[in-house]
Design an enzyme around this catalytic site. Structure first.
Site, PDB file in Angstrom:
ATOM      1  N   ARG A   1       0.799  -1.231   0.000  1.00 28.37           N
ATOM      2  CA  ARG A   1       0.000   0.000   0.000  1.00 28.37           C
ATOM      3  C   ARG A   1       0.832   1.281   0.000  1.00 28.37           C
ATOM      4  NH1 ARG A   1      -2.970   2.136   3.002  1.00 28.37           N
ATOM      5  NH2 ARG A   1      -4.549   2.886   1.559  1.00 28.37           N
ATOM      6  N   LEU A   2       2.114   1.193  -0.295  1.00 32.80           N
ATOM      7  CA  LEU A   2       2.956   2.392  -0.367  1.00 32.80           C
ATOM      8  C   LEU A   2       2.884   2.960  -1.786  1.00 32.80           C
ATOM      9  CD1 LEU A   2       6.022   1.207   1.740  1.00 32.80           C
ATOM     10  CD2 LEU A   2       3.996   2.464   2.484  1.00 32.80           C
TER      11      LEU A   2
END
Length: 470
Positions: free
Chosen positions: A445-446
């Site tokens: 999720r970066l």
């Protein structure tokens, strides 16, 4: 029609083949119908790889062990290994009993040229769960008889042991090709000593044993059955979607929606890499989406809101983009048009799933000049022109037949080939952007999010780039 032991218990049910029928169909495919064994093997192996890729996505599932038997089923596994490699997976092959036949030797050579490792049975890791995410069982097909001999008996035992581990997340997914090893072709896992795979990929048509399969994923592969076989054996097979080489059959698995997730793998999107002008950056990404062959890369979600602020969204097609903005066409009597007449602000979202990319655009909206709408209207297919007149978009009608009748009447009216006039209630809109955001999915999720917004600098407008936290 041939006398069959294959049957379909209901008209809508997929036909399941007996061992005899499956053998007869193979003989006819490779006889009068002109197929060669290598053609069928290639199509079968591609189908297996496509089914694996459909369910077990790269990122979470990368390392694949393909266990190949000595016959055609093993050949299917060798072909699947090659395709999985080209799909981006990291396959290894265990091929204990190699046959000297040229076809199989050539398949081995192909894999060796890709540096796909062949792992001897004695060198397999003690704990397969630590080394592999997927194990493909391509040991025995429907022509197998008798009891598996060494080393396949031990390999089956090891896979059976894996399949009874309580937490399936801690073990590799097991995929069986056509017949799960240890199963009877017609009776299934009769003695309880066979595999319990997570996925079964049936080939040509499912065999009778597939009725006993209780795993979550059952696919049919082998998109090659010609009409003479369908007719002679009364086969009821599902249609394949689009250009896919596999199709899901049976009941779709129950899904815990909260557990659905992707771990995106993408190149980084860095400030130093993007164009200073967001229009140029958009064109670059759009061209890449087109080059990648994505279906309708110009599809975009359009969100509008009325004067009370109530939002609504729908998919439209981008039909033009330049430094003045983004253009689409619609009926001026539609809900979106009504919203825009009250609140001329809107948002666009283009999402390219296969590339892990999306672009958000926000801005104000105006109608395009009438001559621009007129030019585009007459560039459309004649049927689309008639459809635009027949459909009073967003209004209630009594049934589809009303729409079809209106269209039919228009076809008759303009059957002489005369020009179809653009209706006054149809035309284009242009959104002039005040904000862009380019999103690139990343691991854990970066995600990369780069936002462009206009700034006044020395009396002129420039686009300012900022990174947003995902």
């Amino acid at each position: 029609m041939a006398s069959l032991t294959s049957y379909a218990s209901a008209a809508a049910e997929v036909t399941h083949l007996s061992q005899q029928d499956a053998a007869e169909i193979d003989e006819q495919l490779m006889g009068a119908l002109g197929f060669s064994v290598d053609q069928l093997m290639e199509l079968a192996g591609l189908s297996v790889a496509a089914a694996v890729a459909e369910v077990y996505k790269l990122g979470e599932y990368t390392r694949v062990l393909i266990i190949c038997g000595p016959g055609n089923n093993g050949g299917d596994g060798l072909v699947a290994a090659r395709h999985l490699y080209h799909f981006g997976y990291r396959p290894s092959v265990c091929y204990p009993k190699r046959t000297p036949k040229p076809l199989y030797s050539s398949l081995v050579t192909q894999l060796e040229s890709l540096a796909i490792p062949f792992v001897p049975v004695e060198d397999l890791p003690g704990n397969l769960s630590e080394e592999f995410n997927i194990i493909i069982d391509a040991m025995f097909g429907f022509s197998f008889h008798g009891t598996p001999r060494p080393p396949f008996d031990d390999l089956i035992h090891r896979l059976v042991s894996l399949s009874v581990i309580g937490n399936s997340a801690k073990r590799p997914a097991i995929v069986s090709v056509d017949i799960p090893s240890g199963w009877h072709v017609e009776e299934g896992n009769a003695n309880g000593e066979g595999l319990k795979p997570d996925m079964l990929v049936s080939l040509t048509a499912p065999k009778l044993c597939a009725r006993k399969f209780t795993g979550p994923h059952h696919f049919l592969g082998g998109r090659f059955v010609p009409p003479p076989i369908l007719s002679k054996y009364g086969l009821n097979l599902p249609p394949y979607p689009g250009t896919s080489m596999c199709v899901r059959i049976g009941k779709a698995p129950s899904v815990d929606i909260s557990s659905l997730r992707e771990n995106y793998i993408s190149p980084e999107l860095l400030e130093k890499q993007v164009m200073p002008d967001p229009f140029d950056q958009f064109i670059r990404w759009f061209d890449e989406a087109v080059t990648a062959g994505l279906r309708e890369p110009n599809a975009m979600a359009l969100t509008t809101a009325n004067k009370e602020g109530k939002p609504s969204s729908r998919m439209v097609l981008l039909k033009g983009v330049d430094k003045q903005g983004f253009v689409w066409y619609t009926n001026y009597g539609s809900q979106k048009a009504h919203d825009l007449s009250e609140n001329p602000n809107a948002a666009l979202l283009l999402y390219w799933n296969e590339m892990n990319r999306q672009v958000r655009v926000e801005g104000s909206v105006q109608k395009v000049p009438e001559e621009e709408s007129e030019k585009y209207f007459h560039s459309r297919p004649r049927g689309s022109q008639l459809g635009a007149i027949a459909s009073k978009q967003s209004t209630v009608i009594a049934g589809r037949e009303v729409l079809q009748q209106a269209y039919k009447e228009l076809e008759q009216k303009y059957s002489d080939g005369s020009m179809v006039p653009k209706p006054d209630y149809w035309g284009g809109y242009r959104l002039t952007p005040k904000l862009f955001e380019f999103w690139q999915g990343q691991k854990s999720r970066l995600h990369d999010r780069l936002q462009y917004s206009p700034r006044e600098v020395d009396g002129s407008t420039v686009w300012h780039i900022e990174r947003l936290c995902p």
